[in-house]
Design a protein around this motif. Structure first.
Motif, PDB file in Angstrom:
ATOM      1  N   VAL A 102       0.901  -1.149   0.000  1.00  0.00           N
ATOM      2  CA  VAL A 102       0.000   0.000   0.000  1.00  0.00           C
ATOM      3  C   VAL A 102       0.941   1.200   0.000  1.00  0.00           C
ATOM      4  N   SER A 116      -6.010   3.279  -6.077  1.00  0.00           N
ATOM      5  CA  SER A 116      -5.574   1.992  -6.599  1.00  0.00           C
ATOM      6  C   SER A 116      -5.769   2.060  -8.110  1.00  0.00           C
ATOM      7  N   GLN A 124      -8.908   3.791  -9.508  1.00  0.00           N
ATOM      8  CA  GLN A 124      -9.917   3.890  -8.433  1.00  0.00           C
ATOM      9  C   GLN A 124      -9.404   4.898  -7.392  1.00  0.00           C
ATOM     10  N   PRO A 170      -0.011   0.951 -12.110  1.00  0.00           N
ATOM     11  CA  PRO A 170      -0.999   1.631 -11.268  1.00  0.00           C
ATOM     12  C   PRO A 170      -0.359   2.153  -9.980  1.00  0.00           C
ATOM     13  N   TYR A 171      -0.752   3.343  -9.592  1.00  0.00           N
ATOM     14  CA  TYR A 171      -0.325   3.912  -8.307  1.00  0.00           C
ATOM     15  C   TYR A 171      -1.242   3.296  -7.254  1.00  0.00           C
ATOM     16  N   ARG A 172      -0.641   2.660  -6.264  1.00  0.00           N
ATOM     17  CA  ARG A 172      -1.448   2.048  -5.193  1.00  0.00           C
ATOM     18  C   ARG A 172      -0.992   2.611  -3.858  1.00  0.00           C
ATOM     19  N   CYS A 203      -6.964  -1.527   2.814  1.00  0.00           N
ATOM     20  CA  CYS A 203      -5.585  -1.735   2.325  1.00  0.00           C
ATOM     21  C   CYS A 203      -5.531  -2.935   1.394  1.00  0.00           C
ATOM     22  N   ILE A 233      -6.839  -1.933  -1.877  1.00  0.00           N
ATOM     23  CA  ILE A 233      -5.893  -1.081  -2.626  1.00  0.00           C
ATOM     24  C   ILE A 233      -4.892  -1.963  -3.374  1.00  0.00           C
ATOM     25  N   VAL A 234      -4.343  -2.976  -2.705  1.00  0.00           N
ATOM     26  CA  VAL A 234      -3.351  -3.820  -3.405  1.00  0.00           C
ATOM     27  C   VAL A 234      -4.008  -4.737  -4.431  1.00  0.00           C
ATOM     28  N   GLU A 275      -6.576  -3.890  -6.242  1.00  0.00           N
ATOM     29  CA  GLU A 275      -7.306  -3.028  -7.197  1.00  0.00           C
ATOM     30  C   GLU A 275      -8.808  -3.303  -7.170  1.00  0.00           C
ATOM     31  N   GLU A 276      -9.337  -3.370  -5.952  1.00  0.00           N
ATOM     32  CA  GLU A 276     -10.783  -3.583  -5.764  1.00  0.00           C
ATOM     33  C   GLU A 276     -11.370  -2.494  -4.875  1.00  0.00           C
ATOM     34  N   LEU A 277     -10.778  -1.312  -4.975  1.00  0.00           N
ATOM     35  CA  LEU A 277     -11.192  -0.214  -4.097  1.00  0.00           C
ATOM     36  C   LEU A 277     -12.516   0.377  -4.578  1.00  0.00           C
TER      37      LEU A 277
END
Ligand code: AMP
Ligand code: GLY
Length: 471
Positions: free
Chosen positions: A94, A206, A209, A273-275, A318, A321-322, A324-326
């Motif tokens: 994260v 994420s 998102q 992707p920026y997470r 968190c 976020i990792v 990609e399901e935010l």
């Protein structure tokens, strides 16, 4: 059981650990910190003290503990590529990879990214790589009319930005500092000095998102009335409506849209992707808002306001976020106000001669939190002051007044040679910010009226005082 590596320091790390421990999943925290932090130590199942630039050692700890993911608090390990090293061993973070962390570690990258992707929220700026005083002087005098800010193009522990008229007296001082920056790190950003009121908006990101947290206002000056030298931040507040008294709805919309555009631009530019947390440092100015800086992490103190308000499961957030399901539904904040006051050694930020003095804290009720910063605990269990900010003390309430009352009561009950700023979150200070904004925007309305192209609603600009009193 979920196992999380927490690479953190100080009170922000304590606030992250506290938010994780409120999760019904009861994750195990494997903490790595640069100094022993009694707050983090009490919550973590293992706690190792290591310099945070020791990437290999941190990766080994993560592998040995078989963590599900890492949360990385401060900027230096991000700029050093800790998230990249963990990812190579299959551990997601994260926190952004080094390429995304450049949004904070390079002022030039941040400004150029916004320009390239048409995110029109920067002041006038130019990057110089040649230490040619004549060209830099000409830019400051002619393009910026002597109103300038000079930014070192790399991390410098908050000391790289110098503002003309504040840290630098004359144009010549600015030129000299700009040339020094180029010689030291190869580049410098020189930009227009903006007038307005600063605030922070941190978004949970994420990839594409993006979910926003409440806006927060920090107070960097050491003493009451925004006087004295700059510090790491003496305190912060946030409001029940998650906006701030001096902002109108259009400002909040713009700040959110800019963070979203920057997250998209980071994906397009870096290809990954920026997470993690994207911290927009904004200034509300006469005709809207501008970006002052971006940080690639949670703010300190801002995290101390935001995380206690989280009503949803931070460990699940968190995880999302990792993965990609935010979603917005996953991240919910209580509609309450917060006031965070940093208690510091009495002579902070200059002498710090109280180091080692014992300090005791009251026990907070449900509306209060105490997050430990630069503080140690001796073998007898006595807490002792360090040199820097001791503890962030947070009050939470239905109104700003109630939140401030709780924070102040707790601060006054701290026993030791410490001080704090009593005025943060006060009506006097929020009204002063509102007056500044209203005066700036009134002058903008006059200008746009003359041009017959009014862009702001005069009622919105003038409604500040009424808004403060109703919250
Ligand atoms: P930064 O590290 O970029 O946030 O800069 C540190 C501080 O310098 C900010 O919090 C602002 O108070 C000030 N600052 C930075 N850029 C500007 C600007 N363009 N205009 C006015 N003040 C600025
Ligand atoms: N509150 C300022 C920062 O975290 O950089």
């Amino acid at each position: 059981m979920m196992r999380i590596l927490l690479v953190a320091s100080s009170a922000r790390g304590h606030a992250i650990a506290d938010a994780l421990m409120r999760s019904p999943q009861q994750p195990e925290i494997i903490a790595v910190t640069p100094a022993r932090n009694p707050g983090i130590g009490a919550l973590a199942s293992s706690h190792t003290v290591l310099p945070l630039h020791d990437t290999e050692a941190i990766v080994h700890i993560a592998q040995d503990a078989a963590v599900d993911f890492a949360i990385i608090g401060p900027e230096d390990p991000l700029a050093n590529g800790l998230a990249d090293a963990l990812q190579k061993r299959g551990i997601p973070s994260v926190a952004p990879l080094q390429s995304g962390a450049r949004i904070e570690s390079s002022k030039r990258f941040a400004r150029d990214l916004m320009a390239k992707y048409d995110i029109g929220a920067s002041p006038l700026y130019r990057t110089f790589t040649d230490a040619n005083p004549d060209i830099i002087r000409h830019y400051i005098q002619h393009d910026l009319h002597g109103e300038y800010v000079v930014k070192f193009d790399a991390l410098k522990g908050g000391k790289g930005v110098k503002v003309g008229g504040e840290h630098l007296d004359t144009v010549e001082d600015g030129v000299r500092y700009a040339c020094d920056c180029i010689r030291e790190c190869g580049a410098v950003v020189v930009e227009e000095k903006l007038q307005g009121v600063e605030f922070s908006l941190i978004s949970f990101v994420s990839g594409t998102q993006v979910v926003h947290s409440p806006a927060v206002q920090d107070h960097k000056r050491a003493f009451t009335g925004d006087t004295g030298p700059n510090t790491g931040g003496m305190g912060t507040y946030s409001m029940p409506d998650h906006s701030l008294p001096f902002l109108d709805p259009q400002d909040m919309q713009s700040a959110k849209a800019i963070n979203e555009q920057v997250a998209h631009a980071l994906l397009a530019e870096t290809g990954v992707p920026y997470r993690g947390f994207l911290y927009g440092g904004f200034m509300a100015v006469r005709d809207g808002i501008r970006v002052i800086e971006y940080n690639s992490r949670l703010g300190d103190p801002e995290a101390l306001n935001i995380l206690p308000l989280l009503t949803s499961d931070f460990a699940a957030v968190c995880n999302a976020i990792v993965a990609e399901e935010l979603t917005e539904q996953l991240v919910t904040f209580a509609p309450k106000a917060t006031v965070c006051l940093y208690v510091t050694p009495k002579s902070y930020p200059t002498a710090m001669k109280e180091k080692g003095a014992p300090v005791t804290f009251p026990t907070p009720n449900a509306d209060g939190r105490i997050f430990f910063g630069d503080i140690s605990q001796d073998d007898a269990g006595v807490l002792r002051l360090g040199r820097s900010r001791t503890a962030g003390i947070v009050g939470i309430g239905d109104t700003l007044e109630a939140a401030r009352y709780t924070a102040l009561s707790l601060c006054k009950a701290v026993d030791g040679p410490v001080r704090f700023r009593e005025d943060i979150g006060s009506r006097e200070l929020t009204d002063a910010r509102c007056r500044t904004m209203r005066d700036l925007r009134r002058s903008a309305i006059v200008v746009t009226d003359h041009a017959e192209s009014g862009t702001r609603d005069p009622a919105a600009a003038a409604s500040c005082d009424a808004e403060t009193s109703s919250k």
